[in-house]
Design an enzyme around this catalytic site. Structure first.
Site, PDB file in Angstrom:
ATOM      1  N   ASP A   1     -48.106  -9.533  16.947  1.00  0.00           N
ATOM      2  CA  ASP A   1     -48.611  -9.037  15.669  1.00  0.00           C
ATOM      3  C   ASP A   1     -49.760  -8.092  15.987  1.00  0.00           C
ATOM      4  O   ASP A   1     -50.768  -8.510  16.580  1.00  0.00           O
ATOM      5  CB  ASP A   1     -49.104 -10.189  14.791  1.00  0.00           C
ATOM      6  CG  ASP A   1     -47.975 -11.077  14.308  1.00  0.00           C
ATOM      7  OD1 ASP A   1     -46.841 -10.577  14.221  1.00  0.00           O
ATOM      8  OD2 ASP A   1     -48.227 -12.254  14.032  1.00  0.00           O
TER       9      ASP A   1
ATOM     10  N   ASP B   1     -39.042 -13.013   5.326  1.00  0.00           N
ATOM     11  CA  ASP B   1     -40.115 -14.002   5.253  1.00  0.00           C
ATOM     12  C   ASP B   1     -39.769 -14.983   4.135  1.00  0.00           C
ATOM     13  O   ASP B   1     -39.660 -14.594   2.968  1.00  0.00           O
ATOM     14  CB  ASP B   1     -41.459 -13.335   4.966  1.00  0.00           C
ATOM     15  CG  ASP B   1     -41.916 -12.442   6.107  1.00  0.00           C
ATOM     16  OD1 ASP B   1     -41.492 -12.680   7.257  1.00  0.00           O
ATOM     17  OD2 ASP B   1     -42.687 -11.493   5.857  1.00  0.00           O
TER      18      ASP B   1
END
Length: 283
Positions: A11, A130
């Protein structure tokens, strides 16, 4: 069974690797190029970069990170975050990415997935999903309030059905896990495969960063519904969790971040453990 893949995930925010819990509480975890080189040396099968802020201001930053990483490593690179149009995909591929991951843009324009897979090939189009389990009752009115007009008008078949609290139902979220959109995860994954996605990167928001294991119930339901590979993400904390993700979650690949970033496990340890448990691995 085909050999499974182990995929570290970076990330990236402002040119640095970060990691949080349930998508918040970010901590610095190093320089992305240096971290990528370590994973390459350890034998990672692929590497995923997610630009978690993905604003126009840091678009050049992630392109630079991808370009410098591609010069240093030999494993395939997937890049996601802020991929909104065909030009974004082209820039990432030209910078050295092998695949791109599309999330929010797919929800607001599903045809983008069709266009991208036609233009660049399904093999380089990953749709990131997600997912969060629904914990409250939802009526049809509630669902329609959440859904985008394009989805309601052109793709109503992906919308959630009315449900009670505790039902085994998961909802799609966008914008880095911030916005619920009234879309059923399993229906959405099927639609993305239909429109040309080559893989689904499935992240359990409930498990993200918790180290309590993948959501194998969710992952297996998606894997059973599709013919394309499903990458399990969110919650891995030990070697057994990787095994569960493949054996019980039926994933084709497992993505993890903090256990690798903070040197709790190495790629080799994971692969050796899986081999001992009868799971085929690469390398």
């Amino acid at each position: 069974m085909l050999a499974v893949r182990i995929i570290p995930c970076l990330d990236v925010k402002d040119g640095r690797v970060v990691k949080g819990v349930n998508f918040v509480g970010l901590r610095d975890a190093g320089d992305p190029v240096e971290v990528a080189k370590i994973y390459d040396e350890q034998g990672a099968d692929e590497l995923t970069f997610l630009d978690i802020t993905a604003s126009h201001e840091n678009r050049d930053t992630i392109i630079d990170v991808v370009s410098r990483t591609a010069e240093q490593v030999f494993m395939p690179l997937t890049v996601g975050g802020g991929i909104r149009n065909l030009d974004d995909i082209r820039r990432m591929l030209n910078a050295g990415a092998d695949k791109v991951s599309i999330n929010t843009a797919a929800v607001y324009n599903p045809d983008f997935v069709r266009e991208a897979s036609y233009k660049f090939g399904s093999q380089c189009i990953v749709v990131a999903v997600d997912a969060r389990r629904i914990t409250e009752k939802l009526t049809k009115e509630d669902i329609l309030k959440l859904a985008d007009d394009k989805i309601k008008n052109e793709y109503p078949d992906v919308l959630l059905d009315e449900c009670e609290a505790g039902d085994p139902v998961w909802e799609v979220f966008t914008h880095g896990g911030r916005n619920p959109v009234g879309i059923d995860v399993i229906k959405w994954a099927r639609k993305m495969e239909e429109l040309g996605a080559g893989e689904i990167l499935l992240t359990s928001m409930d498990r993200d960063g918790t180290k309590i294991g993948f959501d194998c119930e969710l992952t297996s339901r998606i894997a059973d519904a599709l013919t394309i590979p499903v990458i399990a993400s969110g919650g891995v904390g030990n070697l057994e969790h990787f095994y569960d993700g493949f054996k019980n979650g039926k994933a084709s690949a497992a993505l993890a971040a903090s256990v690798f970033h903070y040197k709790e496990l190495t790629i080799k340890q994971v692969k050796d453990y899986l081999k001992e448990r009868g799971i085929r691995v690469r390398g």
